[in-house]
Design a protein around this motif. Structure first.
Motif, PDB file in Angstrom:
ATOM      1  N   PRO A 101       0.827  -1.202   0.000  1.00 26.20           N
ATOM      2  CA  PRO A 101       0.000   0.000   0.000  1.00 26.20           C
ATOM      3  C   PRO A 101       0.863   1.253   0.000  1.00 26.20           C
ATOM      4  O   PRO A 101       1.858   1.317   0.681  1.00 26.20           O
ATOM      5  CB  PRO A 101      -0.823  -0.114   1.270  1.00 26.20           C
ATOM      6  CG  PRO A 101      -0.143  -1.145   2.111  1.00 26.20           C
ATOM      7  CD  PRO A 101       0.692  -1.986   1.202  1.00 26.20           C
ATOM      8  N   THR A 102       0.438   2.227  -0.748  1.00 30.58           N
ATOM      9  CA  THR A 102       1.163   3.497  -0.828  1.00 30.58           C
ATOM     10  C   THR A 102       0.694   4.425   0.279  1.00 30.58           C
ATOM     11  O   THR A 102      -0.506   4.665   0.423  1.00 30.58           O
ATOM     12  CB  THR A 102       0.907   4.186  -2.187  1.00 30.58           C
ATOM     13  OG1 THR A 102       1.284   3.275  -3.210  1.00 30.58           O
ATOM     14  CG2 THR A 102       1.718   5.449  -2.312  1.00 30.58           C
ATOM     15  N   PRO A 103       1.639   4.966   1.081  1.00 27.45           N
ATOM     16  CA  PRO A 103       1.217   5.878   2.142  1.00 27.45           C
ATOM     17  C   PRO A 103       0.739   7.203   1.570  1.00 27.45           C
ATOM     18  O   PRO A 103       1.144   7.607   0.486  1.00 27.45           O
ATOM     19  CB  PRO A 103       2.493   6.071   2.970  1.00 27.45           C
ATOM     20  CG  PRO A 103       3.604   5.745   2.040  1.00 27.45           C
ATOM     21  CD  PRO A 103       3.074   4.760   1.045  1.00 27.45           C
ATOM     22  N   ILE A 104      -0.144   7.846   2.303  1.00 28.78           N
ATOM     23  CA  ILE A 104      -0.619   9.174   1.913  1.00 28.78           C
ATOM     24  C   ILE A 104       0.440  10.168   2.363  1.00 28.78           C
ATOM     25  O   ILE A 104       0.803  10.218   3.529  1.00 28.78           O
ATOM     26  CB  ILE A 104      -1.971   9.498   2.560  1.00 28.78           C
ATOM     27  CG1 ILE A 104      -3.017   8.488   2.089  1.00 28.78           C
ATOM     28  CG2 ILE A 104      -2.385  10.924   2.254  1.00 28.78           C
ATOM     29  CD1 ILE A 104      -4.338   8.585   2.822  1.00 28.78           C
ATOM     30  N   CYS A 105       0.933  10.958   1.445  1.00 22.35           N
ATOM     31  CA  CYS A 105       2.010  11.890   1.762  1.00 22.35           C
ATOM     32  C   CYS A 105       1.480  13.314   1.856  1.00 22.35           C
ATOM     33  O   CYS A 105       0.696  13.745   1.032  1.00 22.35           O
ATOM     34  CB  CYS A 105       3.092  11.852   0.684  1.00 22.35           C
ATOM     35  SG  CYS A 105       3.918  10.264   0.567  1.00 22.35           S
ATOM     36  N   HIS A 106       1.922  13.981   2.874  1.00 18.51           N
ATOM     37  CA  HIS A 106       1.628  15.396   3.027  1.00 18.51           C
ATOM     38  C   HIS A 106       2.955  16.133   2.947  1.00 18.51           C
ATOM     39  O   HIS A 106       4.016  15.543   3.092  1.00 18.51           O
ATOM     40  CB  HIS A 106       0.962  15.654   4.386  1.00 18.51           C
ATOM     41  CG  HIS A 106      -0.319  14.908   4.546  1.00 18.51           C
ATOM     42  ND1 HIS A 106      -1.474  15.277   3.895  1.00 18.51           N
ATOM     43  CD2 HIS A 106      -0.615  13.803   5.251  1.00 18.51           C
ATOM     44  CE1 HIS A 106      -2.434  14.428   4.211  1.00 18.51           C
ATOM     45  NE2 HIS A 106      -1.941  13.526   5.037  1.00 18.51           N
ATOM     46  N   VAL A 107       2.908  17.420   2.725  1.00 19.28           N
ATOM     47  CA  VAL A 107       4.134  18.199   2.707  1.00 19.28           C
ATOM     48  C   VAL A 107       4.812  18.005   4.064  1.00 19.28           C
ATOM     49  O   VAL A 107       4.206  18.196   5.105  1.00 19.28           O
ATOM     50  CB  VAL A 107       3.842  19.695   2.459  1.00 19.28           C
ATOM     51  CG1 VAL A 107       5.100  20.514   2.593  1.00 19.28           C
ATOM     52  CG2 VAL A 107       3.215  19.880   1.094  1.00 19.28           C
ATOM     53  N   GLN A 108       6.040  17.567   4.026  1.00 18.01           N
ATOM     54  CA  GLN A 108       6.768  17.260   5.255  1.00 18.01           C
ATOM     55  C   GLN A 108       7.181  18.536   5.958  1.00 18.01           C
ATOM     56  O   GLN A 108       7.849  19.384   5.391  1.00 18.01           O
ATOM     57  CB  GLN A 108       8.006  16.417   4.918  1.00 18.01           C
ATOM     58  CG  GLN A 108       8.776  15.956   6.115  1.00 18.01           C
ATOM     59  CD  GLN A 108       8.044  14.881   6.908  1.00 18.01           C
ATOM     60  OE1 GLN A 108       7.191  14.199   6.384  1.00 18.01           O
ATOM     61  NE2 GLN A 108       8.376  14.751   8.160  1.00 18.01           N
ATOM     62  N   GLU A 109       6.778  18.661   7.207  1.00 18.50           N
ATOM     63  CA  GLU A 109       7.199  19.779   8.033  1.00 18.50           C
ATOM     64  C   GLU A 109       8.466  19.361   8.771  1.00 18.50           C
ATOM     65  O   GLU A 109       8.652  18.195   9.067  1.00 18.50           O
ATOM     66  CB  GLU A 109       6.126  20.117   9.060  1.00 18.50           C
ATOM     67  CG  GLU A 109       4.831  20.583   8.473  1.00 18.50           C
ATOM     68  CD  GLU A 109       3.818  20.833   9.582  1.00 18.50           C
ATOM     69  OE1 GLU A 109       3.593  22.009   9.888  1.00 18.50           O
ATOM     70  OE2 GLU A 109       3.281  19.857  10.110  1.00 18.50           O
ATOM     71  N   ASN A 110       9.279  20.307   9.092  1.00 16.83           N
ATOM     72  CA  ASN A 110      10.476  20.040   9.871  1.00 16.83           C
ATOM     73  C   ASN A 110      10.245  20.615  11.263  1.00 16.83           C
ATOM     74  O   ASN A 110      10.074  21.825  11.417  1.00 16.83           O
ATOM     75  CB  ASN A 110      11.685  20.694   9.201  1.00 16.83           C
ATOM     76  CG  ASN A 110      12.961  20.432   9.949  1.00 16.83           C
ATOM     77  OD1 ASN A 110      13.045  20.606  11.163  1.00 16.83           O
ATOM     78  ND2 ASN A 110      13.965  20.010   9.219  1.00 16.83           N
ATOM     79  N   VAL A 111      10.246  19.752  12.265  1.00 16.06           N
ATOM     80  CA  VAL A 111       9.919  20.193  13.619  1.00 16.06           C
ATOM     81  C   VAL A 111      10.928  21.222  14.127  1.00 16.06           C
ATOM     82  O   VAL A 111      10.549  22.178  14.811  1.00 16.06           O
ATOM     83  CB  VAL A 111       9.767  19.000  14.585  1.00 16.06           C
ATOM     84  CG1 VAL A 111      11.108  18.353  14.904  1.00 16.06           C
ATOM     85  CG2 VAL A 111       9.046  19.420  15.850  1.00 16.06           C
TER      86      VAL A 111
ATOM     87  N   GLY B  76      12.261   5.893   9.462  1.00 14.97           N
ATOM     88  CA  GLY B  76      12.101   6.252  10.865  1.00 14.97           C
ATOM     89  C   GLY B  76      12.232   7.735  11.132  1.00 14.97           C
ATOM     90  O   GLY B  76      11.579   8.267  12.035  1.00 14.97           O
ATOM     91  N   LEU B  77      13.061   8.419  10.364  1.00 12.46           N
ATOM     92  CA  LEU B  77      13.226   9.858  10.594  1.00 12.46           C
ATOM     93  C   LEU B  77      11.935  10.607  10.315  1.00 12.46           C
ATOM     94  O   LEU B  77      11.551  11.505  11.067  1.00 12.46           O
ATOM     95  CB  LEU B  77      14.352  10.415   9.722  1.00 12.46           C
ATOM     96  CG  LEU B  77      15.753   9.936  10.060  1.00 12.46           C
ATOM     97  CD1 LEU B  77      16.747  10.514   9.060  1.00 12.46           C
ATOM     98  CD2 LEU B  77      16.132  10.299  11.468  1.00 12.46           C
ATOM     99  N   ALA B  78      11.273  10.236   9.257  1.00  7.02           N
ATOM    100  CA  ALA B  78      10.011  10.895   8.918  1.00  7.02           C
ATOM    101  C   ALA B  78       8.955  10.619   9.981  1.00  7.02           C
ATOM    102  O   ALA B  78       8.189  11.509  10.351  1.00  7.02           O
ATOM    103  CB  ALA B  78       9.526  10.435   7.540  1.00  7.02           C
ATOM    104  N   VAL B  79       8.933   9.400  10.488  1.00  6.21           N
ATOM    105  CA  VAL B  79       7.964   9.051  11.535  1.00  6.21           C
ATOM    106  C   VAL B  79       8.238   9.868  12.789  1.00  6.21           C
ATOM    107  O   VAL B  79       7.332  10.442  13.392  1.00  6.21           O
ATOM    108  CB  VAL B  79       8.009   7.537  11.834  1.00  6.21           C
ATOM    109  CG1 VAL B  79       7.187   7.200  13.060  1.00  6.21           C
ATOM    110  CG2 VAL B  79       7.521   6.742  10.628  1.00  6.21           C
ATOM    111  N   ALA B  80       9.515   9.927  13.189  1.00  7.63           N
ATOM    112  CA  ALA B  80       9.883  10.688  14.383  1.00  7.63           C
ATOM    113  C   ALA B  80       9.553  12.168  14.214  1.00  7.63           C
ATOM    114  O   ALA B  80       9.025  12.813  15.132  1.00  7.63           O
ATOM    115  CB  ALA B  80      11.370  10.506  14.682  1.00  7.63           C
ATOM    116  N   ASN B  81       9.852  12.712  13.036  1.00  7.60           N
ATOM    117  CA  ASN B  81       9.553  14.122  12.770  1.00  7.60           C
ATOM    118  C   ASN B  81       8.049  14.365  12.820  1.00  7.60           C
ATOM    119  O   ASN B  81       7.587  15.359  13.390  1.00  7.60           O
ATOM    120  CB  ASN B  81      10.127  14.526  11.414  1.00  7.60           C
ATOM    121  CG  ASN B  81       9.946  15.997  11.142  1.00  7.60           C
ATOM    122  OD1 ASN B  81      10.501  16.846  11.825  1.00  7.60           O
ATOM    123  ND2 ASN B  81       9.147  16.315  10.128  1.00  7.60           N
ATOM    124  N   ASN B  82       7.278  13.457  12.247  1.00 13.45           N
ATOM    125  CA  ASN B  82       5.826  13.587  12.237  1.00 13.45           C
ATOM    126  C   ASN B  82       5.277  13.567  13.663  1.00 13.45           C
ATOM    127  O   ASN B  82       4.427  14.387  14.024  1.00 13.45           O
ATOM    128  CB  ASN B  82       5.200  12.471  11.399  1.00 13.45           C
ATOM    129  CG  ASN B  82       3.719  12.674  11.193  1.00 13.45           C
ATOM    130  OD1 ASN B  82       3.232  13.793  11.191  1.00 13.45           O
ATOM    131  ND2 ASN B  82       2.994  11.579  11.024  1.00 13.45           N
TER     132      ASN B  82
END
Length: 110
Positions: free
Chosen positions: A1-11, A82-88
């Motif tokens: 399954p393809t994840p739904i992507c949103h514009v990635q914010e940088n915390v 994992g970096l994207a998950v942690a940032n999210n």
């Protein structure tokens, strides 16, 4: 399954853009500069410290380069890794803090 992507914010960018954080940093920079200008001995000590920090930073960057190279593919793909998950998660936590602590939206002097 393809994840739904949103514009990635940088915390980190979001935290630095909070008015309370940015105004605190500006105030500290002004105080630091005026202290150096007013006290020549303190300026000498600060300059030695600054050179030490620059050297330590350069050494840390050199040491971290292999790790950064290995993590770059995860950073370039905001939907995976994992970096994207942690940032999210951190961004969601920051959303919660901003909602619960309105003072974060005001400069320090207010």
């Amino acid at each position: 399954p393809t994840p739904i992507c949103h514009v990635q914010e940088n915390v980190l960018q979001r935290v630095l853009q909070l008015p309370v954080v940015s105004s605190t940093c500006e105030t500290l920079q002004r105080k630091y500069s005026s202290t150096k200008e007013s006290h020549p001995l303190m300026a000498s000590v600060c300059e030695v410290y600054e050179r030490g920090v620059q050297g330590a930073g350069a050494l840390a960057m050199w040491g971290m380069e292999p790790v950064v190279r290995r993590l770059e593919p995860q950073c370039e793909s905001p939907c995976w890794g994992g970096l994207a998950v942690a940032n999210n998660l951190a961004c969601r936590g920051l959303d919660h803090l901003e909602e619960k602590i309105p003072a974060l939206q005001y400069p320090v002097d207010k």
